[in-house]
Motif scaffolding. Sequence first.
Motif, short mmCIF file in Angstrom:
data_model
loop_
_atom_site.label_atom_id
_atom_site.label_comp_id
_atom_site.label_asym_id
_atom_site.label_seq_id
_atom_site.Cartn_x
_atom_site.Cartn_y
_atom_site.Cartn_z
N LEU A 146 -68.49 18.27 20.00
CA LEU A 146 -67.72 17.32 20.79
C LEU A 146 -66.37 17.93 21.17
CD1 LEU A 146 -67.92 14.36 21.81
CD2 LEU A 146 -66.69 13.70 19.75
N ASN A 147 -65.74 18.58 20.23
CA ASN A 147 -64.45 19.24 20.48
C ASN A 147 -64.59 20.33 21.54
OD1 ASN A 147 -61.67 19.42 20.00
ND2 ASN A 147 -61.98 21.14 18.62
N ASN A 148 -65.68 21.10 21.47
CA ASN A 148 -65.93 22.13 22.49
C ASN A 148 -66.07 21.50 23.87
OD1 ASN A 148 -65.86 24.19 20.61
ND2 ASN A 148 -68.07 24.23 20.33
N SER A 149 -66.73 20.35 23.93
CA SER A 149 -66.90 19.66 25.22
C SER A 149 -65.57 19.15 25.74
CB SER A 149 -67.89 18.50 25.07
OG SER A 149 -69.16 18.99 24.71
N PHE A 150 -64.73 18.62 24.86
CA PHE A 150 -63.38 18.20 25.27
C PHE A 150 -62.60 19.39 25.83
CE2 PHE A 150 -63.58 14.57 22.04
CZ PHE A 150 -63.72 13.60 23.02
N ASN A 151 -62.71 20.55 25.16
CA ASN A 151 -62.00 21.75 25.61
C ASN A 151 -62.50 22.20 26.99
OD1 ASN A 151 -60.36 21.86 23.36
ND2 ASN A 151 -61.78 23.18 22.23
N LYS A 152 -63.81 22.09 27.24
CA LYS A 152 -64.36 22.45 28.55
C LYS A 152 -63.79 21.56 29.64
CE LYS A 152 -68.78 24.21 26.91
NZ LYS A 152 -70.22 23.95 26.85
#
Length: 163
Positions: A146-152
């Motif tokens: 989820l955090n990776n998706s927020f960063n994207k």
Amino acid sequence: MFECGEVRLNLSHQWTLPSGQIWVPLVTTMYDLLVAIRDKVLNADPLFHQPGFVDCGFSVVSEYFSFLYNKNVLIKSLKIMTCIMNKPPKNFEAFVIGHFRNRVIDIMKEYTAYVNGLKAGNGEGNNGCCCSHEFREAVASCISELNNSFNKIEQLLMTLSVL
């Protein structure tokens, strides 16, 4: 909610309009549909509104099954959020980006509370553990994705602002 991520809401034989009628195509309004969704899905115990659930009144067993169901829904919600951010529905890209950009802090705070064994939404001073170790690990494994998706999303916004 089904394993494939599909959500079904059957109103035809389970819900009646204030007039006593069953759902009537071309007559029932969007408001009626939204009220039904609120009442059947967006509540503390959606399991009790599932087709086939036998209402035996309040019992420790039914409350426990509801608790397990809600934990499962929470894990699936995390996975669905990640999927939606990684591949937003066509024509809803801006909406998805805006929504998650505005809600990232609240979402991460809520799920971090679960990872820490706290019941989310009860404030900073909550010290009571509400979750099993397995559940906390399941949430933690979803949070990194989820955090990776927020960063994207943030990177995409920075790219767009440069153009």
